[in-house]
Design a protein around this motif. Sequence first.
Motif, short mmCIF file in Angstrom:
data_model
loop_
_atom_site.label_atom_id
_atom_site.label_comp_id
_atom_site.label_asym_id
_atom_site.label_seq_id
_atom_site.Cartn_x
_atom_site.Cartn_y
_atom_site.Cartn_z
N GLY A 159 6.19 5.98 1.39
CA GLY A 159 5.89 5.48 1.76
C GLY A 159 4.91 4.39 1.71
N ALA A 160 5.22 3.07 2.47
CA ALA A 160 5.15 1.58 1.92
C ALA A 160 4.14 1.00 2.93
N GLU A 161 3.28 0.18 2.95
CA GLU A 161 3.31 -1.03 3.78
C GLU A 161 3.34 -2.04 3.18
N HIS A 162 3.90 -2.75 3.65
CA HIS A 162 4.61 -4.15 2.33
C HIS A 162 3.86 -5.68 3.06
N LEU A 163 3.64 -6.06 1.85
CA LEU A 163 2.61 -7.32 1.72
C LEU A 163 4.15 -8.14 0.92
N THR A 164 4.58 -9.22 2.15
CA THR A 164 5.71 -10.22 1.61
C THR A 164 4.59 -11.72 0.27
N VAL A 165 5.43 -11.56 -0.68
CA VAL A 165 5.24 -12.89 -2.08
C VAL A 165 5.98 -13.71 -2.14
N ALA A 166 7.27 -12.98 -1.39
CA ALA A 166 7.65 -13.29 -2.44
C ALA A 166 8.75 -13.62 -1.62
N GLU A 167 10.65 -15.09 -1.31
CA GLU A 167 11.64 -14.87 -0.09
C GLU A 167 12.74 -13.28 -0.55
N THR A 168 13.17 -13.49 -1.95
CA THR A 168 13.53 -12.44 -1.77
C THR A 168 12.95 -10.64 -0.99
N ARG A 169 13.11 -10.56 0.22
CA ARG A 169 12.32 -9.60 0.83
C ARG A 169 12.83 -8.03 0.63
N THR A 170 12.61 -7.51 -0.05
CA THR A 170 13.12 -6.17 -0.38
C THR A 170 11.87 -5.38 0.44
N VAL A 217 10.51 7.18 4.08
CA VAL A 217 11.73 7.90 3.65
C VAL A 217 11.42 9.04 2.83
N ALA A 218 12.09 9.87 4.14
CA ALA A 218 11.05 12.06 3.99
C ALA A 218 12.98 12.41 3.23
N ASP A 219 13.05 13.56 2.60
CA ASP A 219 14.10 14.55 2.44
C ASP A 219 12.81 15.28 1.66
N GLY A 222 0.66 -1.50 0.00
CA GLY A 222 -0.02 0.12 0.01
C GLY A 222 0.95 1.38 -0.08
N LEU A 223 0.72 2.18 -0.96
CA LEU A 223 1.81 3.13 -1.22
C LEU A 223 1.09 4.59 -0.57
N LEU A 224 1.95 5.69 -0.25
CA LEU A 224 1.18 7.10 0.21
C LEU A 224 2.73 7.46 -0.42
N THR A 225 2.35 8.11 -1.55
CA THR A 225 3.84 9.90 -1.57
C THR A 225 3.52 10.74 -1.57
N PHE A 226 4.43 11.95 -1.20
CA PHE A 226 4.33 13.14 -1.39
C PHE A 226 5.20 13.66 -2.45
N VAL A 227 4.97 14.56 -2.94
CA VAL A 227 6.07 15.26 -4.47
C VAL A 227 5.91 16.62 -3.52
#
Length: 647
Positions: free
Chosen positions: A47-58, A39-41, A3-8
């Motif tokens: 911003g991200a809320e992550h759901l893991t569906v792969a072993e390569t967790r990034t 992450v902010a500058d 789930g993503l939320l960004t502000f530019v």
Amino acid sequence: MAGLLTFVSARGGAAAQRDAVADALGLLRHRGPDDERIVADDDVIFGAEHLTVAETRTTQPVTYPPAGVTAGRYMIVLDGAILNAAELRAELEEDRRAEFGAGSDAEVILAAYHHWGPGAVSRLRGMFAFVIWDSSARRAFGARDPFGLKPLFQLQTPQGVYLASEKKALLPFTQEEKAVDTKRLQYYLTMQYVPEPGTMHPEVRRLGAGETFVYTPGGPLANRRYNQLHFRPGPVDEEAVVRRIADALRESVHAHMQADAEVGAFLSSGIDSTAIVALAAEKDPNLRTFTVGYDAAGPGAQYSEIDIAEQSARALGVPLTATVVTAADFMRALPRIIWHLDDPVADPALVPLFFLAERAARDVTVVLGGDGADELFGGYPIYREPLSLSGVSHLPGSMQRGLRAVSRVIPQGVKGKSFLERGTTPIEERYYGNARIFTDEEKAALLRHYEPDVRHTDITGPVFKEAGALDDVTTMQYIDLYTWLRGDILVKADRMTMAHSLELRTPFLDRAVFDVAAGLPSELKVPPRSQETKAALRRALAGVVPEPIVHRKKLGFPVPIRPWLRGEMYDWAHGLLDTSGADDLLDLDVVRGLLRGHRKKEADHSRKIWTVLVFCVWHAVFVTGTMRPSFTGAPLEEVEPFQATEW
């Protein structure tokens, strides 16, 4: 998945918004409960809320390149899955000497964008919505997949641009959070959903399916279509095209099963989901399947598909878990369901889907579904309408005008009136999708502030122009592809599954499957001398799907709203009308009259009543705040699951 939320920010100082963005991001936790990161500058907040569906967790956001003087130039948040990520990565490594870190789908998109530019998005296969920030160029870029499987909402303010997976995360940043777009309300009352790109909140819009956006701080937010799906029916070798359908669908199903998490599938009574399960079981014979239905002893018994789904599971040798939903479950869960939807969608089938997803999410993280087959292969019964009306619609204009005059003097409800009206009405006026709820005359009586110039043709007119010279059946498919599929089917599919952190994948909505479906002539979809639909698809699946299912008439995920509104839901419906606060927009006495007439069986008003009730709940949740969704409740009754070995 995320789930993503960004502000530019339009003018720097983005970091000052970090806490507000973090609070709003929490509203999306159901889309990714496994991890949260912000992450902010000065320019952006990702911003991200992550759901893991792969072993390569990034952990998202992801940056690229991983090293060198430009390390971390790009940042991305991605909601989705790129099925050809491995192929794209190999090509980038070989042709561009691209370097990768973890090699996640998100990193592959960034590398492709870096080396191939914005055109890289056309090479992505899968479902996706993403936002990229290029810190060197100080430019944001993003896209949605061509079918619109994953959502992306936009809000532009003087402070900058906000983008999110769901609208609720943007509402805290609007100027008029409680405002209602009355124009969109009129579209909703006709079509049972709010069509893209608008929403029920005037300040928030959606990035369209198959569109990209570009935003440079302080400049305009520019959306552009990069992909247009075209039907191109023509002569085909029937035997060859049937084989191509089977091959394309099988490859797509197997590709969509790529996941380190456990994959299951939804199974109903129809050919679409059964085909997905049959092909998936070739790769995983122990595939878990899930279905939903109604109490066999109650008024909903005739609507339940559990028995047929069990027969299909038995024939395919896969385990099935069935869940029973009651009218009480509907009434209890509707506020939460509407909260997840963001905008009202009056498709009753989304309620059992919510409970189906809740049950499936206990056992699997990824689930396959059959959405999209009807739009691609001609599965809706209404697609036969041009054939049934041809005796009138092909008459000379003067004769049609005469018959139209005759239809006006025939009393309402008399047999033949509707046939003459429809047959003498151009398809551009007559057809606007599967759901046609309130007429213009009915909306004029219902709405407090009716605008006669706001009509469904505002939405469908441009799509009809794009369809061009297609035959009527294929034109109807094209209209549905760009309106109904995106506004109803895929909205309910995404929101009802992600409400339970369940990733839904739809193998029919794949570019290779669409390519073969797009070339089918109408007679291979709705043959003129039968009542069949999806004819070519049914032929392709003979021998894959159990024989009784191949030719079964479409049921369309039936829901017992009609009897429930005459019985268990009657008092509840009256209570909603009395307490929603929507009477400043709607004359709810009109709806009370429909409800009384429906109970007396004077007519079936169930879809009209349900459409208003859904709006009333939406209004109480998002406008007046008088209704708070409950996120607790007793588990549903569960039918004892069976294993294939028992059969």
